[in-house]
Design a protein around this motif. Structure first.
Motif, mmCIF file in Angstrom:
data_model
loop_
_atom_site.group_PDB
_atom_site.id
_atom_site.type_symbol
_atom_site.label_atom_id
_atom_site.label_comp_id
_atom_site.label_asym_id
_atom_site.label_seq_id
_atom_site.Cartn_x
_atom_site.Cartn_y
_atom_site.Cartn_z
ATOM 1 N N HIS A 69 0.857 -1.188 0.000
ATOM 2 C CA HIS A 69 0.000 0.000 0.000
ATOM 3 C C HIS A 69 0.890 1.233 0.000
ATOM 4 O O HIS A 69 1.910 1.257 0.692
ATOM 5 C CB HIS A 69 -0.892 0.033 1.237
ATOM 6 C CG HIS A 69 -1.882 -1.077 1.301
ATOM 7 N ND1 HIS A 69 -1.598 -2.370 0.958
ATOM 8 C CD2 HIS A 69 -3.178 -1.094 1.685
ATOM 9 C CE1 HIS A 69 -2.660 -3.122 1.129
ATOM 10 N NE2 HIS A 69 -3.637 -2.364 1.567
ATOM 11 N N PRO A 71 1.299 5.374 0.721
ATOM 12 C CA PRO A 71 0.708 6.436 1.534
ATOM 13 C C PRO A 71 0.328 7.641 0.678
ATOM 14 O O PRO A 71 0.798 7.782 -0.458
ATOM 15 C CB PRO A 71 1.846 6.803 2.493
ATOM 16 C CG PRO A 71 3.082 6.530 1.691
ATOM 17 C CD PRO A 71 2.761 5.323 0.855
ATOM 18 N N PRO A 72 -0.490 8.550 1.218
ATOM 19 C CA PRO A 72 -0.825 9.756 0.451
ATOM 20 C C PRO A 72 0.395 10.649 0.229
ATOM 21 O O PRO A 72 0.507 11.304 -0.797
ATOM 22 C CB PRO A 72 -1.867 10.467 1.303
ATOM 23 C CG PRO A 72 -1.983 9.732 2.575
ATOM 24 C CD PRO A 72 -1.207 8.464 2.465
ATOM 25 N N TYR A 73 1.329 10.658 1.187
ATOM 26 C CA TYR A 73 2.573 11.417 1.059
ATOM 27 C C TYR A 73 3.722 10.432 1.188
ATOM 28 O O TYR A 73 3.759 9.632 2.124
ATOM 29 C CB TYR A 73 2.687 12.499 2.137
ATOM 30 C CG TYR A 73 1.576 13.508 2.044
ATOM 31 C CD1 TYR A 73 1.642 14.561 1.145
ATOM 32 C CD2 TYR A 73 0.439 13.391 2.843
ATOM 33 C CE1 TYR A 73 0.615 15.478 1.044
ATOM 34 C CE2 TYR A 73 -0.591 14.300 2.746
ATOM 35 C CZ TYR A 73 -0.503 15.338 1.835
ATOM 36 O OH TYR A 73 -1.522 16.239 1.734
ATOM 37 N N LEU A 74 4.663 10.493 0.265
ATOM 38 C CA LEU A 74 5.757 9.540 0.209
ATOM 39 C C LEU A 74 7.073 10.232 0.524
ATOM 40 O O LEU A 74 7.392 11.273 -0.058
ATOM 41 C CB LEU A 74 5.823 8.925 -1.192
ATOM 42 C CG LEU A 74 6.900 7.881 -1.438
ATOM 43 C CD1 LEU A 74 6.606 6.614 -0.643
ATOM 44 C CD2 LEU A 74 6.952 7.557 -2.928
ATOM 45 N N PRO A 116 -1.699 1.460 -7.589
ATOM 46 C CA PRO A 116 -2.037 2.789 -7.075
ATOM 47 C C PRO A 116 -2.701 3.636 -8.149
ATOM 48 O O PRO A 116 -2.383 3.521 -9.322
ATOM 49 C CB PRO A 116 -0.676 3.377 -6.682
ATOM 50 C CG PRO A 116 0.305 2.635 -7.515
ATOM 51 C CD PRO A 116 -0.269 1.255 -7.740
ATOM 52 N N ASN A 118 -2.824 6.960 -7.728
ATOM 53 C CA ASN A 118 -2.208 8.285 -7.683
ATOM 54 C C ASN A 118 -0.740 8.208 -8.072
ATOM 55 O O ASN A 118 -0.123 7.153 -8.022
ATOM 56 C CB ASN A 118 -2.351 8.895 -6.285
ATOM 57 C CG ASN A 118 -1.693 8.036 -5.217
ATOM 58 O OD1 ASN A 118 -1.635 6.831 -5.330
ATOM 59 N ND2 ASN A 118 -1.199 8.668 -4.182
ATOM 60 N N SER A 119 -0.215 9.324 -8.488
ATOM 61 C CA SER A 119 1.222 9.445 -8.723
ATOM 62 C C SER A 119 1.703 10.585 -7.829
ATOM 63 O O SER A 119 0.912 11.359 -7.303
ATOM 64 C CB SER A 119 1.517 9.712 -10.194
ATOM 65 O OG SER A 119 0.976 10.941 -10.590
ATOM 66 N N TYR A 120 2.999 10.669 -7.657
ATOM 67 C CA TYR A 120 3.573 11.628 -6.727
ATOM 68 C C TYR A 120 4.289 12.748 -7.457
ATOM 69 O O TYR A 120 4.850 12.535 -8.529
ATOM 70 C CB TYR A 120 4.565 10.927 -5.791
ATOM 71 C CG TYR A 120 3.900 9.909 -4.895
ATOM 72 C CD1 TYR A 120 3.340 10.295 -3.687
ATOM 73 C CD2 TYR A 120 3.831 8.573 -5.255
ATOM 74 C CE1 TYR A 120 2.732 9.367 -2.852
ATOM 75 C CE2 TYR A 120 3.230 7.643 -4.425
ATOM 76 C CZ TYR A 120 2.687 8.043 -3.235
ATOM 77 O OH TYR A 120 2.086 7.128 -2.417
#
Length: 167
Positions: A69, A71-74, A116, A118-120
């Motif tokens: 998994h 996280p929202p912030y990496l 995932p 989302n991307s960062y």
């Protein structure tokens, strides 16, 4: 590089193998390569086996790391030190640049389970100058569209050093 002395004259003879190793050592890495190395499986065999409690003996085994998994912030910390000889504590700093994308960092190739959605995007960098025994830390952060560089009490506006839309 080896050196031969003839009287007062020094002649440097370039060892092409050493130069190739140096070029490889300084070659920029991709963050994706670092992440792939992190999740790569390793075989435990002679000298570093795994103890099996079921059969009460040392066994060869394969270890692996997986990311299930995100996280929202990496936050990523890159290992920038290499152990030169085990048991002696000798290490060296790895100084080759690592290309980090500023936007759209996709980690789907190193995650297991659901992919995932989302991307960062990069929003901060911590820099270390110096060696293993000492040095200095500075950082850069992005707020809105402005990058700021922090060096002790001095704060300036400065874009990160980039190439091909990466750091």
């Amino acid at each position: 590089v080896s050196t031969q002395s003839t009287g007062e004259q020094l002649t440097h003879i370039a060892d092409t193998d050493s130069l190739k190793k140096l070029e490889e050592f300084l070659k920029p890495l991709e963050l994706q390569d670092c992440l792939n190395a992190f999740v790569k499986s390793d075989e435990l065999c002679a000298g570093s086996t795994w103890y099996c409690t079921l059969c009460d003996s040392e066994q060869s085994a394969i270890t692996s790391t997986s990311i299930s998994h995100l996280p929202p912030y990496l936050i990523l910390q890159l290992n920038r030190f290499n152990v030169l000889s085990s048991g002696l504590g000798r290490t060296e700093k790895i100084s080759c640049p690592v290309h980090i994308p500023r936007h759209n960092l996709d980690l789907s190739c190193v995650t297991t389970g659901s992919k995932p959605v989302n991307s960062y995007s990069l929003c901060g960098i911590v820099h270390h100058t110096g060696g293993i025994g000492g040095g200095h830390y500075t950082c850069q952060t992005q707020t809105d569209d402005t990058w700021r560089y922090y060096n002790d009490t001095m704060v300036t506006t400065r874009e990160p050093v980039t190439s091909d839309d990466g750091i």
